[in-house]
Design a protein around this motif. Structure first.
Motif, PDB file in Angstrom:
ATOM      1  N   LEU A  77     -32.801 -32.071 -68.026  1.00  0.00           N
ATOM      2  CA  LEU A  77     -33.660 -33.093 -67.429  1.00  0.00           C
ATOM      3  C   LEU A  77     -34.784 -31.850 -67.201  1.00  0.00           C
ATOM      4  O   LEU A  77     -35.457 -31.990 -67.679  1.00  0.00           O
ATOM      5  N   HIS A  78     -34.291 -31.112 -66.703  1.00  0.00           N
ATOM      6  CA  HIS A  78     -35.105 -29.796 -66.426  1.00  0.00           C
ATOM      7  C   HIS A  78     -36.011 -29.282 -67.836  1.00  0.00           C
ATOM      8  O   HIS A  78     -36.554 -28.809 -67.723  1.00  0.00           O
ATOM      9  N   ALA A  79     -34.981 -29.041 -68.387  1.00  0.00           N
ATOM     10  CA  ALA A  79     -35.605 -28.471 -70.727  1.00  0.00           C
ATOM     11  C   ALA A  79     -36.703 -29.312 -70.751  1.00  0.00           C
ATOM     12  O   ALA A  79     -37.184 -29.377 -71.319  1.00  0.00           O
ATOM     13  N   GLU A  80     -36.273 -30.776 -70.640  1.00  0.00           N
ATOM     14  CA  GLU A  80     -37.109 -32.016 -71.098  1.00  0.00           C
ATOM     15  C   GLU A  80     -38.199 -32.090 -70.205  1.00  0.00           C
ATOM     16  O   GLU A  80     -39.445 -32.334 -71.319  1.00  0.00           O
ATOM     17  N   THR A  81     -38.381 -32.201 -69.199  1.00  0.00           N
ATOM     18  CA  THR A  81     -39.924 -32.050 -68.705  1.00  0.00           C
ATOM     19  C   THR A  81     -40.804 -30.578 -68.180  1.00  0.00           C
ATOM     20  O   THR A  81     -41.699 -30.619 -67.868  1.00  0.00           O
ATOM     21  N   GLY A  82     -40.218 -29.550 -69.189  1.00  0.00           N
ATOM     22  CA  GLY A  82     -40.439 -28.831 -69.005  1.00  0.00           C
ATOM     23  C   GLY A  82     -40.484 -27.816 -67.172  1.00  0.00           C
ATOM     24  O   GLY A  82     -41.918 -27.343 -67.242  1.00  0.00           O
ATOM     25  N   ASN A  83     -39.897 -27.993 -66.957  1.00  0.00           N
ATOM     26  CA  ASN A  83     -39.690 -27.040 -65.709  1.00  0.00           C
ATOM     27  C   ASN A  83     -38.768 -25.969 -65.051  1.00  0.00           C
ATOM     28  O   ASN A  83     -37.571 -26.398 -65.023  1.00  0.00           O
ATOM     29  N   PRO A  84     -39.090 -25.175 -65.503  1.00  0.00           N
ATOM     30  CA  PRO A  84     -38.231 -23.380 -65.397  1.00  0.00           C
ATOM     31  C   PRO A  84     -38.071 -23.448 -63.936  1.00  0.00           C
ATOM     32  O   PRO A  84     -36.674 -22.724 -64.140  1.00  0.00           O
ATOM     33  N   TYR A  85     -38.656 -24.333 -62.983  1.00  0.00           N
ATOM     34  CA  TYR A  85     -38.877 -23.624 -61.880  1.00  0.00           C
ATOM     35  C   TYR A  85     -37.228 -23.918 -61.300  1.00  0.00           C
ATOM     36  O   TYR A  85     -36.583 -23.382 -60.160  1.00  0.00           O
ATOM     37  N   GLU A  86     -36.627 -25.394 -61.265  1.00  0.00           N
ATOM     38  CA  GLU A  86     -35.868 -25.191 -60.803  1.00  0.00           C
ATOM     39  C   GLU A  86     -34.066 -25.731 -61.440  1.00  0.00           C
ATOM     40  O   GLU A  86     -33.242 -25.917 -61.376  1.00  0.00           O
ATOM     41  N   ARG A  87     -34.240 -24.822 -62.970  1.00  0.00           N
ATOM     42  CA  ARG A  87     -33.608 -24.656 -63.557  1.00  0.00           C
ATOM     43  C   ARG A  87     -32.248 -23.829 -62.475  1.00  0.00           C
ATOM     44  O   ARG A  87     -31.149 -23.730 -63.236  1.00  0.00           O
ATOM     45  N   LEU A  88     -32.645 -23.491 -61.541  1.00  0.00           N
ATOM     46  CA  LEU A  88     -32.231 -21.759 -60.770  1.00  0.00           C
ATOM     47  C   LEU A  88     -30.877 -22.782 -59.984  1.00  0.00           C
ATOM     48  O   LEU A  88     -29.730 -22.295 -59.994  1.00  0.00           O
ATOM     49  N   GLY A  89     -31.120 -23.977 -59.631  1.00  0.00           N
ATOM     50  CA  GLY A  89     -30.209 -24.961 -58.623  1.00  0.00           C
ATOM     51  C   GLY A  89     -28.777 -24.752 -59.379  1.00  0.00           C
ATOM     52  O   GLY A  89     -27.434 -24.519 -59.449  1.00  0.00           O
ATOM     53  N   PRO A  90     -29.378 -26.104 -60.474  1.00  0.00           N
ATOM     54  CA  PRO A  90     -27.744 -25.814 -61.201  1.00  0.00           C
ATOM     55  C   PRO A  90     -26.766 -24.090 -61.975  1.00  0.00           C
ATOM     56  O   PRO A  90     -26.001 -24.798 -61.809  1.00  0.00           O
ATOM     57  N   LEU A  91     -27.903 -23.649 -62.490  1.00  0.00           N
ATOM     58  CA  LEU A  91     -27.466 -22.570 -62.936  1.00  0.00           C
ATOM     59  C   LEU A  91     -26.557 -21.426 -61.777  1.00  0.00           C
ATOM     60  O   LEU A  91     -25.102 -21.416 -62.377  1.00  0.00           O
ATOM     61  N   VAL A  92     -26.725 -22.130 -60.095  1.00  0.00           N
ATOM     62  CA  VAL A  92     -26.341 -21.440 -59.782  1.00  0.00           C
ATOM     63  C   VAL A  92     -24.650 -21.858 -59.175  1.00  0.00           C
ATOM     64  O   VAL A  92     -23.985 -20.892 -59.520  1.00  0.00           O
ATOM     65  N   ASN A  93     -25.098 -22.920 -59.241  1.00  0.00           N
ATOM     66  CA  ASN A  93     -23.935 -23.901 -59.083  1.00  0.00           C
ATOM     67  C   ASN A  93     -22.856 -23.903 -59.844  1.00  0.00           C
ATOM     68  O   ASN A  93     -21.671 -24.073 -59.742  1.00  0.00           O
ATOM     69  N   THR A  94     -23.413 -23.972 -61.127  1.00  0.00           N
ATOM     70  CA  THR A  94     -22.467 -23.886 -62.368  1.00  0.00           C
ATOM     71  C   THR A  94     -21.152 -22.474 -62.682  1.00  0.00           C
ATOM     72  O   THR A  94     -20.418 -22.994 -62.671  1.00  0.00           O
ATOM     73  N   THR A  95     -22.308 -21.651 -61.971  1.00  0.00           N
ATOM     74  CA  THR A  95     -20.939 -20.182 -61.537  1.00  0.00           C
ATOM     75  C   THR A  95     -20.838 -20.808 -60.363  1.00  0.00           C
ATOM     76  O   THR A  95     -19.153 -20.406 -61.356  1.00  0.00           O
ATOM     77  N   ARG A  96     -21.087 -21.073 -59.583  1.00  0.00           N
ATOM     78  CA  ARG A  96     -19.729 -21.461 -58.836  1.00  0.00           C
ATOM     79  C   ARG A  96     -18.403 -22.425 -59.189  1.00  0.00           C
ATOM     80  O   ARG A  96     -17.649 -22.312 -58.729  1.00  0.00           O
ATOM     81  N   LEU A  97     -18.885 -23.267 -60.118  1.00  0.00           N
ATOM     82  CA  LEU A  97     -18.055 -23.930 -60.200  1.00  0.00           C
ATOM     83  C   LEU A  97     -17.638 -23.865 -60.760  1.00  0.00           C
ATOM     84  O   LEU A  97     -15.419 -23.363 -61.520  1.00  0.00           O
ATOM     85  N   TYR A  98     -17.776 -22.146 -62.249  1.00  0.00           N
ATOM     86  CA  TYR A  98     -16.889 -21.636 -63.280  1.00  0.00           C
ATOM     87  C   TYR A  98     -15.765 -20.607 -61.905  1.00  0.00           C
ATOM     88  O   TYR A  98     -14.803 -20.457 -62.320  1.00  0.00           O
ATOM     89  N   VAL A  99     -15.868 -19.975 -61.178  1.00  0.00           N
ATOM     90  CA  VAL A  99     -14.910 -19.204 -60.340  1.00  0.00           C
ATOM     91  C   VAL A  99     -13.990 -19.647 -59.572  1.00  0.00           C
ATOM     92  O   VAL A  99     -13.080 -19.296 -59.964  1.00  0.00           O
ATOM     93  N   GLN A 100     -14.727 -21.053 -59.343  1.00  0.00           N
ATOM     94  CA  GLN A 100     -13.440 -22.190 -58.732  1.00  0.00           C
ATOM     95  C   GLN A 100     -12.825 -22.486 -59.971  1.00  0.00           C
ATOM     96  O   GLN A 100     -11.425 -22.092 -59.375  1.00  0.00           O
ATOM     97  N   ARG A 101     -12.555 -22.671 -60.926  1.00  0.00           N
ATOM     98  CA  ARG A 101     -11.853 -22.960 -61.732  1.00  0.00           C
ATOM     99  C   ARG A 101     -11.007 -21.229 -62.560  1.00  0.00           C
ATOM    100  O   ARG A 101     -10.483 -22.034 -63.293  1.00  0.00           O
ATOM    101  N   GLY A 102     -11.652 -20.351 -62.038  1.00  0.00           N
ATOM    102  CA  GLY A 102     -10.739 -19.373 -62.620  1.00  0.00           C
ATOM    103  C   GLY A 102     -11.732 -18.846 -64.241  1.00  0.00           C
ATOM    104  O   GLY A 102     -11.395 -17.829 -64.682  1.00  0.00           O
ATOM    105  N   GLU A 103     -13.122 -19.277 -64.484  1.00  0.00           N
ATOM    106  CA  GLU A 103     -13.077 -19.077 -65.395  1.00  0.00           C
ATOM    107  C   GLU A 103     -14.047 -18.296 -65.843  1.00  0.00           C
ATOM    108  O   GLU A 103     -15.776 -18.751 -65.426  1.00  0.00           O
ATOM    109  N   PHE A 104     -13.969 -16.838 -65.444  1.00  0.00           N
ATOM    110  CA  PHE A 104     -14.944 -15.398 -64.735  1.00  0.00           C
ATOM    111  C   PHE A 104     -15.852 -15.243 -66.534  1.00  0.00           C
ATOM    112  O   PHE A 104     -16.530 -15.057 -65.683  1.00  0.00           O
TER     113      PHE A 104
END
Length: 889
Positions: free
Chosen positions: A779-806
């Motif tokens: 949705l952020h990509a569709e609306t051309g809003n680069p400022y808010e991409r960091l939130g889902p990126l950071v949290n996706t990073t944490r999600l992969y760590v919790q799942r062991g997908e380094f």
């Protein structure tokens, strides 16, 4: 090392002169040397350096200080000459390292020498330090006005003092030529003319002495339209009578002097201030300069009690008399006229009525003659202003004067070498002790007394009146009195029929002494959200220019109605604020108070928005009206200043949110918490976050502002996540998403999806969490809003760590760092590096982890993000020895 300002600016190390770069660096050094061992504020330095300073002037001052330190370090690398001292800088030197300090020390010592010939020799030694015009090679208009002119005045006074000693030593013949040159150079300085007349007369040249008097009269009449002063007139009359020893006390007129003992009794139950008493007693009895002490403070704070206590402690050092005068400056009675006061003092010394001359100048001169060479203590109580005090001052350092006043009488400090001391309120502990002593046998609990002490603002007058009220009304308890004070204000504390025993009357007299604008604006402060404020807040409140507001605040400070708890911040004293609240409600129409409250609310909202631009880069869609040019706001140079303002205004900002809700200003009540949220996250102010956002949610719903409602719900969801209240977080984020979908606003949906994904991740529902993050990114990509991409990126990073997908976590973490650098707000780069460091640690890549975490600590520190900084340091410590953390610090 020696710093010289009594001529061209010089820095000398032994036989070597140190080159100080030309331009503003010389101005900076000159200002610090002239104020050696005294803190010079950054604002003062700015005024010396620039006639019209730019917005970055304060930062440039710091840069100049670094350059000056580097220049001086080359001479002596073991010392730090220029030190940071709030609110500015101080040149830290010994007295013998500055020619100005040596000059002042020698002059002060000369004044203590009884032998006129030796005193004159000492003064000549002091004057020999002068090498020409002070700071002749330093170009600064403000420096010339405020410092150089004062230095020239010091030099000229020392010359006058030296000539007096020379005349007393009988060297009048050698002085005529010198004094003739002085009166040509300083034609309006009457003291030189009087000295010239004496030198001529004592040399048998009476006709020339009288001619000099005629010349002076002509000059003063033509230039100023006045006649010569009383001292010159007495010299003239003495010459006409064939006398020439006019400087001595007229003993033949007064006979044997009386020794007045007029001190009033000390205040019973005097509490606290022991350190202040000890320090001031030592100063009054050991000072080598002029002993003029001004004790100032708010109404009823105990200035007179302190002055009388000091007077009794030092009385034995002033054996030739102790004089006490009530000047009635704020008594409600007619203010004592200086001429009448001088008459009373002279009569107390035994001068017969027939021997007291007419006029304040003549009486003041006679008093100075009488006390010359004597040790007399004067207590001048309740002065109205400096003009009332000056004619009463002795002209000798052997005497001491203690003045009490509600106003600071800064003119006496600036021009008459007075020492100004503001008398503070008693601490809560001291106030409780005083109440306990006054209420012996009442049996009230100490907690209740502490509450009463707080309600009285630590002001002894209020404390004593409160105790009197309880003692004379035995059926009234402390809680009942506290309730009455809450309902009716401190004006309740009064003794009927006695205007001096009334908190309300005391405050009213201070209020009446203010100028019209200062009084009106003080009443307007009754709508301020709290006791602390900035000049810009007052400008917004009064709808005036910032410069005018600064003058008003300065008048309040001079009147001791406000204090300065920090740089560029002011605070209404507690009891003053309590009185102002009642007076404002009583005197100002409701529409005037409402309009002022609206302006101060706009000030805080729009200043918070301005500060927020340093904290976050993503735009906020608040829908606020454009602020009026007439509403002043605080301007910031950098993130540090913005965060400092947020921190200092925390309580006020919460109060503004509450007041906006109470008044039905829903747009402000919902928008301000949204602006403040990032600050609350950075500083872990969870309670402020919760309180303001609950108000914001109610305001958004009442105004049917669905966009604001969704935003507030999402941010409440983030708060619930941080407190592990996951059921509440699920409800809040789902409601925020539903509103966004209802409004067909993908930005609202995408932002809340990140919060919902974080809740799912914390609950171990990884598939749902990943789905939320992926949709948010889309949705952020569709609306051309680069400022808010960091939130889902950071949290996706944490999600992969919790799942062991380094591998996936590393790829996502690196992308988060890249986005944070390009579009992140102040703290986002630190957060991204922290997460990447966690990935490296989890993947066993210790060195990479340490590197990333060090960057996180540094960036978090720069951004004021205490949460990220603390977590990064914790992980660094777990990655190796504590030395790693020390290295980062």
């Amino acid at each position: 090392m020696e710093f010289r300002v009594l001529g061209p600016l010089q820095v000398v190390d032994g036989d070597r002169e140190i080159t100080v770069p030309a331009g503003r660096l010389r101005v900076l050094l000159a200002a610090l040397v002239c104020n050696a061992n005294r803190v010079v504020s950054v604002s003062e330095l700015v005024s010396y350096l620039w006639d019209e300073p730019g917005p970055g002037a304060h930062s440039t001052v710091r840069s100049y200080v670094r350059r000056l330190r580097a220049c001086l370090r080359e001479v002596d690398p073991t010392r730090v000459f220029v030190r940071l001292r709030n609110p500015g800088y101080v040149l830290d030197v010994a007295d013998d390292e500055v020619d100005l300090l040596r000059f002042r020390s020698i002059v002060a010592a000369a004044h203590e020498i009884d032998d006129p010939a030796r005193a004159a020799e000492a003064l000549r030694s002091a004057l020999s330090l002068w090498r020409g015009e002070p700071l002749a090679d330093v170009r600064s208009d403000e420096l010339s006005r405020s410092l150089v002119a004062a230095l020239e005045e010091e030099r000229t006074r020392a010359i006058e003092d030296r000539v007096d000693r020379e005349l007393a030593a009988g060297r009048h013949g050698a002085l005529v030529g010198e004094l003739t040159a002085f009166v040509e150079r300083y034609p309006l300085r009457e003291r030189f003319w009087g000295q010239l007349m004496l030198a001529l007369a004592r040399g048998g040249r009476q006709a020339e002495a009288l001619s000099a008097h005629q010349r002076l009269r002509a000059i003063l009449s033509e230039e100023l339209g006045i006649d010569p002063g009383a001292e010159v007139q007495r010299i003239h009359e003495a010459i006409l009578r064939g006398e020439d020893r006019t400087a001595e006390a007229p003993a033949q007129l007064v006979g044997e002097l009386s020794v007045p003992r007029q001190l009033v009794a000390e205040c019973a139950g005097f509490v606290g201030r022991s350190a202040m008493v000890d320090e001031l007693v030592h100063w009054l009895t050991n000072s080598r300069g002029r002993r003029l002490l001004v004790l100032s403070g708010q109404p009823g704070v105990g200035k007179t009690a302190l002055a009388v206590r000091l007077a009794h402690h030092v009385a034995e050092h002033f054996a030739d008399g102790q004089v006490f005068v009530d000047l009635r400056g704020f008594s409600g009675l007619a203010t004592a006229e200086p001429a009448d006061v001088l008459l009373r003092i002279l009569r107390a010394f035994g001068v017969p009525a027939a021997g007291v001359p007419d006029g304040v100048d003549a009486r003041g001169a006679l008093l100075r003659s009488l006390v010359r060479g004597r040790r007399v203590l004067f207590v001048l109580d309740d002065a109205a202003d400096a003009g009332q005090v000056r004619p009463l001052l002795p002209g000798t350092g052997e005497c001491a004067v203690i003045v009490t006043a509600r106003y600071a009488l800064s003119g006496l400090v600036a021009l008459d070498e007075a020492r100004g001391v503001r008398v503070p309120a008693l601490s809560t502990a001291e106030s409780t002790v005083l109440l306990s002593r006054l209420l012996v046998g009442r049996g009230d609990g100490s907690d209740e007394l502490r509450q009463l002490a707080h309600a009285c603002g630590g002001v002894p007058l209020a404390l004593r009146l409160a105790a009197t009220s309880l003692a004379t009304r035995r059926g009234v308890s402390v809680p009942e009195l506290l309730n009455s004070l809450t309902e009716h204000g401190p004006e309740l504390l009064t003794v009927p029929g006695d205007d001096r025993a009334s908190v309300g009357a005391a405050f009213e007299r201070s209020l009446a002494a203010l100028s019209g604008p200062a009084r009106h604006t003080l009443l307007l402060t009754s709508v301020l959200p709290g006791p602390e404020f900035t000049v810009q807040a007052i400008a917004a409140l009064a709808e005036c220019e910032t410069g005018h507001a600064a003058q008003v605040v300065a008048e309040w400070e001079e009147a001791n109605l406000v204090a300065s708890p920090g740089p560029r911040r002011h605070r209404l004293l507690d009891l003053v604020r309590a009185c102002v609240l009642r007076a404002g409600e009583r005197e100002l129409p409701g529409r005037v108070r409402a309009a002022a409250a609206k302006r101060i609310t706009e000030h805080y909202v729009h200043t918070a928005v301005r500060a927020g631009k340093f904290v976050r880069r993503a735009p906020l869609h608040l829908g606020l009206p454009v602020p009026s040019d007439r509403v002043a706001t605080v301007r910031f140079d950098d993130l540090r200043e913005a965060l400092a303002w947020y921190e200092a205004e925390r309580a006020n900002l919460v109060a503004v949110v509450r007041e906006s809700e109470r008044r039905g200003w829903h747009a402000y009540a919902s928008a301000l918490p949204i602006v403040l949220c990032t600050f609350y996250v950075l500083r872990k102010h969870w309670s402020d976050w919760e309180e303001t956002h609950e108000v914001a949610l109610r305001a958004a719903r009442r105004s049917e502002d669905r966009r604001a409602e969704s935003t507030v719900l999402h941010r409440l969801g983030a708060l619930y996540n941080s407190r592990q209240e996951y059921d509440a977080a699920l409800r809040a984020n789902k409601a925020a998403i539903a509103i966004g979908e209802e409004m067909a606003d993908p930005r609202l949906v995408a932002t809340a999806l990140t919060g919902l994904g974080t809740t799912y991740r914390a609950l171990g529902r990884f598939t749902e969490a990943k789905r939320c993050y992926e949709r948010s990114l889309r949705l952020h990509a569709e609306t051309g809003n680069p400022y808010e991409r960091l939130g889902p990126l950071v949290n996706t990073t944490r999600l992969y760590v919790q799942r062991g997908e380094f591998d996936r976590a590393l790829a996502c973490g690196r992308e988060a760092v890249k986005v944070a650098k390009a579009y992140g707000s102040a703290s986002h780069p630190a957060v991204a590096w922290l997460d990447l460091g966690e990935v490296y640690l989890a993947a066993g890549r210790r060195d990479d982890a340490v590197d990333a975490l060090r960057k996180a600590v540094r960036l978090a520190g720069s951004a004021g993000d205490v949460v990220t900084q603390a977590r990064s340091r914790q992980l660094l410590a777990s990655a190796g020895s504590p030395a790693l953390v020390d290295a980062v610090e």
